[in-house]
Design a protein around this motif. Sequence first.
Motif, PDB file in Angstrom:
ATOM      1  N   ILE A  83       0.886  -1.160   0.000  1.00 12.51           N
ATOM      2  CA  ILE A  83       0.000   0.000   0.000  1.00 12.51           C
ATOM      3  C   ILE A  83       0.925   1.211   0.000  1.00 12.51           C
ATOM      4  CG2 ILE A  83      -1.909   1.177   1.155  1.00 12.51           C
ATOM      5  CD1 ILE A  83      -2.369  -1.497   2.691  1.00 12.51           C
ATOM      6  N   SER A  84       1.259   1.674  -1.187  1.00 14.00           N
ATOM      7  CA  SER A  84       2.224   2.764  -1.289  1.00 14.00           C
ATOM      8  C   SER A  84       1.504   4.100  -1.137  1.00 14.00           C
ATOM      9  CB  SER A  84       2.981   2.696  -2.614  1.00 14.00           C
ATOM     10  OG  SER A  84       2.098   2.822  -3.698  1.00 14.00           O
ATOM     11  N   VAL A  85       2.154   5.031  -0.433  1.00 16.11           N
ATOM     12  CA  VAL A  85       1.483   6.257  -0.003  1.00 16.11           C
ATOM     13  C   VAL A  85       2.256   7.488  -0.445  1.00 16.11           C
ATOM     14  CG1 VAL A  85       0.461   7.474   1.957  1.00 16.11           C
ATOM     15  CG2 VAL A  85       0.694   4.985   2.031  1.00 16.11           C
ATOM     16  N   GLY A  86       1.553   8.388  -1.130  1.00 22.49           N
ATOM     17  CA  GLY A  86       2.106   9.683  -1.498  1.00 22.49           C
ATOM     18  C   GLY A  86       1.745  10.728  -0.457  1.00 22.49           C
ATOM     19  N   ALA A  87       2.407  11.889  -0.530  1.00 24.81           N
ATOM     20  CA  ALA A  87       2.243  12.929   0.480  1.00 24.81           C
ATOM     21  C   ALA A  87       1.260  13.999   0.015  1.00 24.81           C
ATOM     22  CB  ALA A  87       3.592  13.569   0.800  1.00 24.81           C
ATOM     23  N   TYR A  88       0.266  14.252   0.843  1.00 22.50           N
ATOM     24  CA  TYR A  88      -0.752  15.287   0.616  1.00 22.50           C
ATOM     25  C   TYR A  88      -0.328  16.550   1.354  1.00 22.50           C
ATOM     26  CZ  TYR A  88      -5.255  17.650   1.677  1.00 22.50           C
ATOM     27  OH  TYR A  88      -6.272  18.559   1.847  1.00 22.50           O
ATOM     28  N   LYS A  89      -0.477  17.692   0.699  1.00 22.20           N
ATOM     29  CA  LYS A  89      -0.197  18.991   1.318  1.00 22.20           C
ATOM     30  C   LYS A  89      -1.523  19.652   1.658  1.00 22.20           C
ATOM     31  CE  LYS A  89       2.020  23.469   0.477  1.00 22.20           C
ATOM     32  NZ  LYS A  89       2.688  24.339  -0.535  1.00 22.20           N
ATOM     33  N   HIS A  90      -1.793  19.821   2.940  1.00 22.41           N
ATOM     34  CA  HIS A  90      -3.058  20.401   3.370  1.00 22.41           C
ATOM     35  C   HIS A  90      -3.060  21.913   3.147  1.00 22.41           C
ATOM     36  CE1 HIS A  90      -0.341  20.712   6.832  1.00 22.41           C
ATOM     37  NE2 HIS A  90      -1.058  21.747   7.224  1.00 22.41           N
ATOM     38  N   PRO A  91      -4.230  22.538   3.026  1.00 23.26           N
ATOM     39  CA  PRO A  91      -4.283  23.998   2.859  1.00 23.26           C
ATOM     40  C   PRO A  91      -3.602  24.686   4.042  1.00 23.26           C
ATOM     41  CG  PRO A  91      -6.428  23.021   2.429  1.00 23.26           C
ATOM     42  CD  PRO A  91      -5.576  21.935   3.018  1.00 23.26           C
ATOM     43  N   GLU A 124      -1.852  34.496   2.354  1.00 21.73           N
ATOM     44  CA  GLU A 124      -2.902  33.832   1.603  1.00 21.73           C
ATOM     45  C   GLU A 124      -2.919  32.358   1.951  1.00 21.73           C
ATOM     46  OE1 GLU A 124      -2.019  34.421  -2.536  1.00 21.73           O
ATOM     47  OE2 GLU A 124       0.117  34.249  -2.172  1.00 21.73           O
ATOM     48  N   THR A 125      -4.061  31.752   1.743  1.00 17.92           N
ATOM     49  CA  THR A 125      -4.205  30.326   2.017  1.00 17.92           C
ATOM     50  C   THR A 125      -3.971  29.547   0.731  1.00 17.92           C
ATOM     51  OG1 THR A 125      -5.786  30.730   3.801  1.00 17.92           O
ATOM     52  CG2 THR A 125      -5.721  28.510   2.870  1.00 17.92           C
ATOM     53  N   ALA A 126      -2.923  28.752   0.723  1.00 20.90           N
ATOM     54  CA  ALA A 126      -2.625  27.919  -0.447  1.00 20.90           C
ATOM     55  C   ALA A 126      -3.578  26.733  -0.463  1.00 20.90           C
ATOM     56  CB  ALA A 126      -1.188  27.445  -0.401  1.00 20.90           C
ATOM     57  N   LYS A 127      -4.049  26.364  -1.641  1.00 19.60           N
ATOM     58  CA  LYS A 127      -4.998  25.264  -1.747  1.00 19.60           C
ATOM     59  C   LYS A 127      -4.301  23.927  -1.526  1.00 19.60           C
ATOM     60  CE  LYS A 127      -4.591  24.622  -6.761  1.00 19.60           C
ATOM     61  NZ  LYS A 127      -5.316  24.569  -8.048  1.00 19.60           N
ATOM     62  N   GLU A 128      -5.098  22.901  -1.278  1.00 17.42           N
ATOM     63  CA  GLU A 128      -4.552  21.565  -1.096  1.00 17.42           C
ATOM     64  C   GLU A 128      -3.858  21.106  -2.365  1.00 17.42           C
ATOM     65  OE1 GLU A 128      -7.781  18.908  -0.295  1.00 17.42           O
ATOM     66  OE2 GLU A 128      -8.597  19.048  -2.306  1.00 17.42           O
ATOM     67  N   ASP A 129      -2.910  20.168  -2.186  1.00 19.23           N
ATOM     68  CA  ASP A 129      -2.104  19.755  -3.333  1.00 19.23           C
ATOM     69  C   ASP A 129      -1.416  18.437  -3.006  1.00 19.23           C
ATOM     70  OD1 ASP A 129      -0.879  19.839  -5.797  1.00 19.23           O
ATOM     71  OD2 ASP A 129       0.153  21.733  -5.473  1.00 19.23           O
ATOM     72  N   VAL A 130      -0.824  17.833  -4.024  1.00 21.40           N
ATOM     73  CA  VAL A 130       0.137  16.761  -3.800  1.00 21.40           C
ATOM     74  C   VAL A 130       1.481  17.432  -3.545  1.00 21.40           C
ATOM     75  CG1 VAL A 130       1.296  14.757  -4.788  1.00 21.40           C
ATOM     76  CG2 VAL A 130      -1.113  15.163  -5.284  1.00 21.40           C
ATOM     77  N   ALA A 131       2.176  17.047  -2.490  1.00 15.02           N
ATOM     78  CA  ALA A 131       3.459  17.667  -2.174  1.00 15.02           C
ATOM     79  C   ALA A 131       4.412  17.508  -3.351  1.00 15.02           C
ATOM     80  CB  ALA A 131       4.057  17.034  -0.925  1.00 15.02           C
ATOM     81  N   PRO A 132       5.130  18.564  -3.725  1.00 11.91           N
ATOM     82  CA  PRO A 132       6.014  18.466  -4.888  1.00 11.91           C
ATOM     83  C   PRO A 132       7.102  17.417  -4.748  1.00 11.91           C
ATOM     84  CG  PRO A 132       6.374  20.523  -3.691  1.00 11.91           C
ATOM     85  CD  PRO A 132       5.134  19.915  -3.136  1.00 11.91           C
ATOM     86  N   PHE A 133       7.526  17.123  -3.508  1.00  7.88           N
ATOM     87  CA  PHE A 133       8.584  16.125  -3.320  1.00  7.88           C
ATOM     88  C   PHE A 133       8.072  14.696  -3.428  1.00  7.88           C
ATOM     89  CE2 PHE A 133       7.081  17.239   1.000  1.00  7.88           C
ATOM     90  CZ  PHE A 133       6.624  15.991   1.416  1.00  7.88           C
TER      91      PHE A 133
END
Length: 703
Positions: A278-286, A394-403
């Motif tokens: 179960i491989s997991v990527g990193a989520y960047k919260h707002p 400003e509040t940055a929107k959610e994203d997949v972490a660039p790393f």
Amino acid sequence: MRKLIVVLIITLCISFGDNLETTAAEEKTVYIMEVTTSPKKAAHYIKRHHPRMEVIETFDILLQAVAVKGTKEELEKLQQEPFIQATHQNQQYKALYEAVPNKEVFQNAYNPAQFNETKYTGKGIKIGIIDTGIDLEHEALKDNFQGGSDVVEYNDEPAETEEGFGQTIHGTHVAGIVGANGEIKGVAPESDIYAYRALGPNGFGTSVQVIAAMEKALEDGVDILNLSLGNTINVPDFPTSKAVNKATEHGVMVVVANGNDGPNDWTIGAPATAPTAISVGAYKHPMTEVSLWNERTKEKTAIFPMTGLEFWQKETTHYISETLNYTDLLLINETNKTELEDMETSNKMPRGIIIEAQLYEESFFANYDIPIAIVENADKLRQKERMFLHVKTETAKEDVAPFSSRGPVAMNWQMKPDLLAPGVQILSTIPGGYEMLNGTSMAAPHIAGALAILKEAQPTWTNEQIIGALKTTARKLADKRPIEQGAGLVQIDEAIHTSIIIHNPLLSFGKIHRFMDERIIELEIENIGDEAETFRFHMPKKEKGVTWHLPMNFTVGPNEKKTIPIQLKMNRTQIRDGIYEGYITLQNNNDTFELPYMYMLNETQQKKIDGFQIKEQPSTSEEDTYEFEFYATETLEKVDIFLFDTENYILEEKIANFDQLQIGKREGTFQLQNGEIILTNRFVFVFVIQLQDGEVVYETVDI
């Protein structure tokens, strides 16, 4: 040769502790050798008939293998024994994380407890953490710590490496995300934590240590394993990946960090490449971001407050300078930082200080009660002697972490990661306290905790149902590709209460080979509710050369599982090279499910050669040879390997060639004709690769 690009890194075997010892004659090397007989019998035989060899470990749960250490000649003799099936070099693995710049200001911190909004706590679920160890006395962890072992120093106390000896904090941070139960709470705060120290000083370990730790965890009966570690080799059949698959067969759910080598495609590394991981990527919260805005150039430069958050978030105009002649914001550089010693006695005390991240030291400003922020790159702030800049928040929107590493996996073309979880500015335990860290290492234990919550909440569900529920109910991030996010961001409460489970909803159709190709994936849909559910597909956007065949409507009865064929037909002559991905929409009366899909044709970004390693360095004898191995990630017509001198731009000599390579591992040997060459970083290995369609491509490997 000017077109050559570096696409691989030679990973030489690094072993720790006893593995670094050398004999006077020649350095000893560690290998994992798969055997056809009982590993214990093989170990006994080796000790009797190869007495100079040292048996490091025997594996009989996840691999049928022995780990041995010896000289080149001893290993060559051992490989001639008929019970030796395959040989693997002892790989290096590392903890996957990075420090967060603004450690002292937690306004954007993500607390792992936020991930679990249910009443469940993971009570009684055993979670094994293969990592750098744990702070055994941490107030938030000591009650949940139930056992484990240290396979670096071989004892029953898997403590972190202490300060002064390559100090580590990673395992404690991961453990806190899973199950801290103090000032900070983890995702599953009443789970049972079992820690296994497989990564030693500075967070490095080896295949032998990782697999040994996994076997000990299975012996202890863990329900879930978390591996926040990896390397950069994108192939699915490394020994650690095989161990992950075998652990799954033994009924253990294995969570693996996807890697921190994003944002490019094909950056996932083993063992996240294992099919059952179960491989997991990193989520960047707002989160709130502070920047300095240049009205003239319309550019903004992000800054990270360290102290004085209220000062930095006040939207006003500042002027900034690198001299003490002005008293607003002082930009620190290598030269003027020494002048700060005179600040307190001068009348030129700045209102705030900005310093480049690489110059920042926590102790440097310990005596100054001044708002401090750091900047990653100060070049935009140095355009004038005195610049007027406006603060913007400003509040940055959610994203997949660039790393966060992206898929797909080479050789089997699987879509990865499977899921996303928070991995940016995660506040958790470290030895003696708390800290924020970034990484897919931080994302993976959120999923390990989520699995524990589901296992407690739905005790009759199988592992397959638990994993399927997480994937079925994950939330797709808008404008993000499948190989960035997999099924999407996990939603624990929705997974617990779902009545529909779609098994293996990541639709990887693989690589197109024939001019007219057809692929079918059998999608399993399970209705665990009490009422029949009727489903309908929305046809994907029509593309030239691509035809989908989907059932328009079908019904799945209560407590029924139905197999639905998803058919994809492709005309290769009408499709451009590249990765194709998107989402198929499936609806019932209550829900909409977005099923990610992927297929590819002659993807040029994918490395054709991966995992190249020199297995043995020559001794002082002129007769000794270099041994090497690599993986062909697809079928190749021909491969020639050359040694290239990057300082003198000389193609020194051809060292090997292969014809008609099939997908998989290849090994070889070579001797340098020029006996005066010493392989240093001035040389690279050049792979001249002829593809099946006749095209020739070049890949290089650094030494």
